[in-house]
Scaffold this motif. Sequence first.
Motif, PDB file in Angstrom:
ATOM      1  N   SER A 121      -2.241   1.031   1.131  1.00  0.00           N
ATOM      2  CA  SER A 121      -2.800   1.178  -0.181  1.00  0.00           C
ATOM      3  C   SER A 121      -2.085   2.153  -0.956  1.00  0.00           C
ATOM      4  O   SER A 121      -1.663   1.782  -2.209  1.00  0.00           O
ATOM      5  CB  SER A 121      -4.272   1.246  -0.290  1.00  0.00           C
ATOM      6  N   ILE A 122      -1.812   3.135  -0.544  1.00  0.00           N
ATOM      7  CA  ILE A 122      -1.432   4.631  -1.230  1.00  0.00           C
ATOM      8  C   ILE A 122       0.048   4.255  -1.556  1.00  0.00           C
ATOM      9  O   ILE A 122       0.549   4.392  -2.571  1.00  0.00           O
ATOM     10  CB  ILE A 122      -1.552   5.766  -0.684  1.00  0.00           C
ATOM     11  N   PHE A 123       0.875   3.539  -0.662  1.00  0.00           N
ATOM     12  CA  PHE A 123       2.181   3.202  -1.218  1.00  0.00           C
ATOM     13  C   PHE A 123       2.378   2.467  -1.966  1.00  0.00           C
ATOM     14  O   PHE A 123       3.382   1.931  -2.947  1.00  0.00           O
ATOM     15  CB  PHE A 123       3.076   2.663   0.146  1.00  0.00           C
ATOM     16  N   HIS A 124       1.177   1.404  -2.315  1.00  0.00           N
ATOM     17  CA  HIS A 124       1.462   0.388  -3.492  1.00  0.00           C
ATOM     18  C   HIS A 124       0.840   1.135  -4.730  1.00  0.00           C
ATOM     19  O   HIS A 124       1.183   0.835  -5.873  1.00  0.00           O
ATOM     20  CB  HIS A 124       0.576  -0.884  -3.096  1.00  0.00           C
ATOM     21  N   GLU A 125      -0.227   2.063  -4.403  1.00  0.00           N
ATOM     22  CA  GLU A 125      -1.063   2.518  -5.941  1.00  0.00           C
ATOM     23  C   GLU A 125      -0.380   3.758  -6.563  1.00  0.00           C
ATOM     24  O   GLU A 125      -0.736   4.015  -7.414  1.00  0.00           O
ATOM     25  CB  GLU A 125      -2.431   2.822  -5.222  1.00  0.00           C
ATOM     26  N   MET A 126      -0.142   4.699  -5.463  1.00  0.00           N
ATOM     27  CA  MET A 126       0.400   6.072  -5.938  1.00  0.00           C
ATOM     28  C   MET A 126       1.740   6.105  -6.730  1.00  0.00           C
ATOM     29  O   MET A 126       2.777   5.676  -5.700  1.00  0.00           O
ATOM     30  CB  MET A 126       0.334   7.124  -4.921  1.00  0.00           C
ATOM     31  N   GLU A 127       1.861   6.662  -7.600  1.00  0.00           N
ATOM     32  CA  GLU A 127       3.236   6.865  -8.404  1.00  0.00           C
ATOM     33  C   GLU A 127       3.838   8.154  -8.204  1.00  0.00           C
ATOM     34  O   GLU A 127       5.049   8.407  -8.277  1.00  0.00           O
ATOM     35  CB  GLU A 127       3.200   6.390  -9.910  1.00  0.00           C
ATOM     36  N   ASP A 128       2.773   9.189  -8.078  1.00  0.00           N
ATOM     37  CA  ASP A 128       3.191  10.504  -7.651  1.00  0.00           C
ATOM     38  C   ASP A 128       3.547  10.702  -6.302  1.00  0.00           C
ATOM     39  O   ASP A 128       2.659  10.689  -5.560  1.00  0.00           O
ATOM     40  CB  ASP A 128       1.922  11.464  -8.219  1.00  0.00           C
ATOM     41  N   PHE A 129       4.940  10.989  -6.130  1.00  0.00           N
ATOM     42  CA  PHE A 129       5.454  10.904  -4.736  1.00  0.00           C
ATOM     43  C   PHE A 129       4.769  12.158  -3.849  1.00  0.00           C
ATOM     44  O   PHE A 129       4.503  12.086  -2.522  1.00  0.00           O
ATOM     45  CB  PHE A 129       6.930  10.992  -4.488  1.00  0.00           C
ATOM     46  N   ARG A 130       4.708  13.352  -4.586  1.00  0.00           N
ATOM     47  CA  ARG A 130       4.229  14.686  -3.981  1.00  0.00           C
ATOM     48  C   ARG A 130       2.910  14.403  -3.515  1.00  0.00           C
ATOM     49  O   ARG A 130       2.392  14.771  -2.613  1.00  0.00           O
ATOM     50  CB  ARG A 130       4.327  15.758  -4.839  1.00  0.00           C
ATOM     51  N   GLU A 131       1.850  13.705  -4.482  1.00  0.00           N
ATOM     52  CA  GLU A 131       0.591  13.532  -4.108  1.00  0.00           C
ATOM     53  C   GLU A 131       0.592  12.484  -3.045  1.00  0.00           C
ATOM     54  O   GLU A 131      -0.463  12.594  -2.117  1.00  0.00           O
ATOM     55  CB  GLU A 131      -0.123  13.037  -5.235  1.00  0.00           C
ATOM     56  N   LEU A 132       1.297  11.602  -2.828  1.00  0.00           N
ATOM     57  CA  LEU A 132       1.344  10.491  -1.763  1.00  0.00           C
ATOM     58  C   LEU A 132       1.716  11.312  -0.459  1.00  0.00           C
ATOM     59  O   LEU A 132       1.009  10.902   0.413  1.00  0.00           O
ATOM     60  CB  LEU A 132       2.375   9.687  -2.298  1.00  0.00           C
ATOM     61  N   VAL A 133       2.654  12.200  -0.549  1.00  0.00           N
ATOM     62  CA  VAL A 133       2.836  12.755   0.868  1.00  0.00           C
ATOM     63  C   VAL A 133       1.747  13.536   1.481  1.00  0.00           C
ATOM     64  O   VAL A 133       1.588  13.741   2.432  1.00  0.00           O
ATOM     65  CB  VAL A 133       4.217  13.782   0.524  1.00  0.00           C
ATOM     66  N   LYS A 134       1.136  14.414   0.503  1.00  0.00           N
ATOM     67  CA  LYS A 134       0.031  14.994   0.633  1.00  0.00           C
ATOM     68  C   LYS A 134      -1.355  14.251   1.438  1.00  0.00           C
ATOM     69  O   LYS A 134      -1.520  14.235   2.310  1.00  0.00           O
ATOM     70  CB  LYS A 134      -0.549  15.798  -0.498  1.00  0.00           C
ATOM     71  N   CYS A 135      -1.436  12.926   0.644  1.00  0.00           N
ATOM     72  CA  CYS A 135      -2.521  12.173   1.109  1.00  0.00           C
ATOM     73  C   CYS A 135      -2.148  11.516   2.511  1.00  0.00           C
ATOM     74  O   CYS A 135      -3.142  11.374   3.378  1.00  0.00           O
ATOM     75  CB  CYS A 135      -2.756  11.168   0.185  1.00  0.00           C
ATOM     76  N   LYS A 136      -0.972  11.179   2.601  1.00  0.00           N
ATOM     77  CA  LYS A 136      -0.308  10.464   4.007  1.00  0.00           C
ATOM     78  C   LYS A 136      -0.707  11.615   4.971  1.00  0.00           C
ATOM     79  O   LYS A 136      -1.113  11.458   5.972  1.00  0.00           O
ATOM     80  CB  LYS A 136       0.971  10.092   3.744  1.00  0.00           C
ATOM     81  N   GLY A 137      -0.293  12.743   4.728  1.00  0.00           N
ATOM     82  CA  GLY A 137      -0.325  13.944   5.804  1.00  0.00           C
ATOM     83  C   GLY A 137      -1.753  14.019   6.074  1.00  0.00           C
ATOM     84  O   GLY A 137      -2.164  14.132   7.403  1.00  0.00           O
ATOM     85  N   LEU A 138      -2.609  14.181   5.156  1.00  0.00           N
ATOM     86  CA  LEU A 138      -4.238  14.422   5.369  1.00  0.00           C
ATOM     87  C   LEU A 138      -4.807  13.169   6.349  1.00  0.00           C
ATOM     88  O   LEU A 138      -5.466  13.253   7.208  1.00  0.00           O
ATOM     89  CB  LEU A 138      -4.907  14.664   4.379  1.00  0.00           C
ATOM     90  N   ALA A 139      -4.258  11.985   5.855  1.00  0.00           N
ATOM     91  CA  ALA A 139      -4.766  10.866   6.563  1.00  0.00           C
ATOM     92  C   ALA A 139      -4.352  10.940   8.148  1.00  0.00           C
ATOM     93  O   ALA A 139      -5.093  10.505   8.899  1.00  0.00           O
ATOM     94  CB  ALA A 139      -3.973   9.710   5.836  1.00  0.00           C
ATOM     95  N   GLU A 140      -2.891  11.302   8.339  1.00  0.00           N
ATOM     96  CA  GLU A 140      -2.516  11.286   9.660  1.00  0.00           C
ATOM     97  C   GLU A 140      -3.497  12.414  10.473  1.00  0.00           C
ATOM     98  O   GLU A 140      -3.608  11.970  11.758  1.00  0.00           O
ATOM     99  CB  GLU A 140      -1.111  11.658   9.544  1.00  0.00           C
ATOM    100  N   MET A 141      -3.633  13.566   9.785  1.00  0.00           N
ATOM    101  CA  MET A 141      -4.507  14.629  10.639  1.00  0.00           C
ATOM    102  C   MET A 141      -5.742  14.063  10.977  1.00  0.00           C
ATOM    103  O   MET A 141      -6.369  14.546  12.182  1.00  0.00           O
ATOM    104  CB  MET A 141      -4.499  15.825   9.763  1.00  0.00           C
ATOM    105  N   LEU A 142      -6.665  13.392   9.936  1.00  0.00           N
ATOM    106  CA  LEU A 142      -7.889  12.492  10.348  1.00  0.00           C
ATOM    107  C   LEU A 142      -7.809  11.608  11.487  1.00  0.00           C
ATOM    108  O   LEU A 142      -8.511  11.736  12.170  1.00  0.00           O
ATOM    109  CB  LEU A 142      -8.420  12.190   9.092  1.00  0.00           C
ATOM    110  N   GLU A 143      -6.626  10.929  11.375  1.00  0.00           N
ATOM    111  CA  GLU A 143      -6.624   9.975  12.560  1.00  0.00           C
ATOM    112  C   GLU A 143      -6.382  10.515  13.636  1.00  0.00           C
ATOM    113  O   GLU A 143      -6.861  10.241  14.843  1.00  0.00           O
ATOM    114  CB  GLU A 143      -5.330   9.036  12.095  1.00  0.00           C
ATOM    115  N   ASN A 144      -5.730  11.615  13.764  1.00  0.00           N
ATOM    116  CA  ASN A 144      -5.465  12.325  15.055  1.00  0.00           C
ATOM    117  C   ASN A 144      -6.542  13.095  15.394  1.00  0.00           C
ATOM    118  O   ASN A 144      -6.891  13.234  16.886  1.00  0.00           O
ATOM    119  CB  ASN A 144      -4.378  13.681  14.598  1.00  0.00           C
ATOM    120  N   GLU A 145      -7.597  13.618  14.493  1.00  0.00           N
ATOM    121  CA  GLU A 145      -8.857  14.047  15.025  1.00  0.00           C
ATOM    122  C   GLU A 145      -9.631  13.107  15.733  1.00  0.00           C
ATOM    123  O   GLU A 145      -9.970  13.339  16.886  1.00  0.00           O
ATOM    124  CB  GLU A 145      -9.314  14.478  13.462  1.00  0.00           C
TER     125      GLU A 145
END
Length: 211
Positions: free
Chosen positions: A166-190
Motif C-alpha cells: 500500500s505505501i508504494f502506491h500511496e506515498m509520494e514522499d520517497f524519504r517518508e516511504l523509506v522510513k515507514c518501510k524500515g520501521l515495518a520491517e523491524m516490527l515484522e522482525n520483532e
Amino acid sequence: MMFRGSENVFVPILAKQTGFLCQTSAMLLGMFEDTETSSWSRVEHEIKSCEVQGDALLTEFFEMLSETWLIQINKLDLQAVAMAMDDCLDVIKDTSKAILIYAPAKLDSRLKEIAQMAADQSCAIREMIPLLADVKKNVYAINHCCDRVTELEHAADDAYEEYIGSIFHEMEDFRELVKCKGLAEMLENETDAFKRISDNVRKLLLNHISA
C-alpha cells in the motif's frame, strides 16, 4: 557444583525475562500510539534500560546453567530459549531507537497494528514460560501458547506485506516511504523474534517428551 533434579531453578529467571519482553513491547507499542515525538526519547531510554537488565539476567542464567546438573531438560534447549528471548529484547530496543533516528513525520496506524500483534505475542510467551516448571503436566497448555505466537506471527506477515504494497502506491514522499518501510520491517522482525522463542520451546518440549 549444584545438583538439581528439576528445571524449576531456572524458570524464575526466564519468567523475569518475559516480564522485560512484555514491558518493552508494550512501551514500543506506546511509541506508535504517541503523537508527541518529544516523549519518544524517554521511552527509548526506558526500553534500553530494560534491555540492559535483560542482559544481566542472561549472564546470571548462564552462570547458573554452568554450575548445575540438569536431569529433566537438556541444557542446550534451555540455553536456546534464553538466547532467543535476549535476541528479541535486542530487536525491540533497536526498533525503538530506529523511531528516534528515522523521526517519521507520522506513524501510520497500520504500523501500530503490527506492534500490537508483537505485544500480544509477548503476553503468550509470558504465559508459556512458567509452565516449563512441569513440562509433562503442561504439554497441552505450552503447545497452545506456542500456537498463539505462531498465529500472530502469520497475521503480522500478512499485515506487513499488505502495508508494504500500500505505501508504494500511496506515498509520494520517497524519504517518508523509506522510513515507514524500515520501521515495518523491524516490527515484522520483532514478531519473527517472538516466534523463534516459541520454536525453541517447541524443540525443548519435543526433546523432553521423546527422551
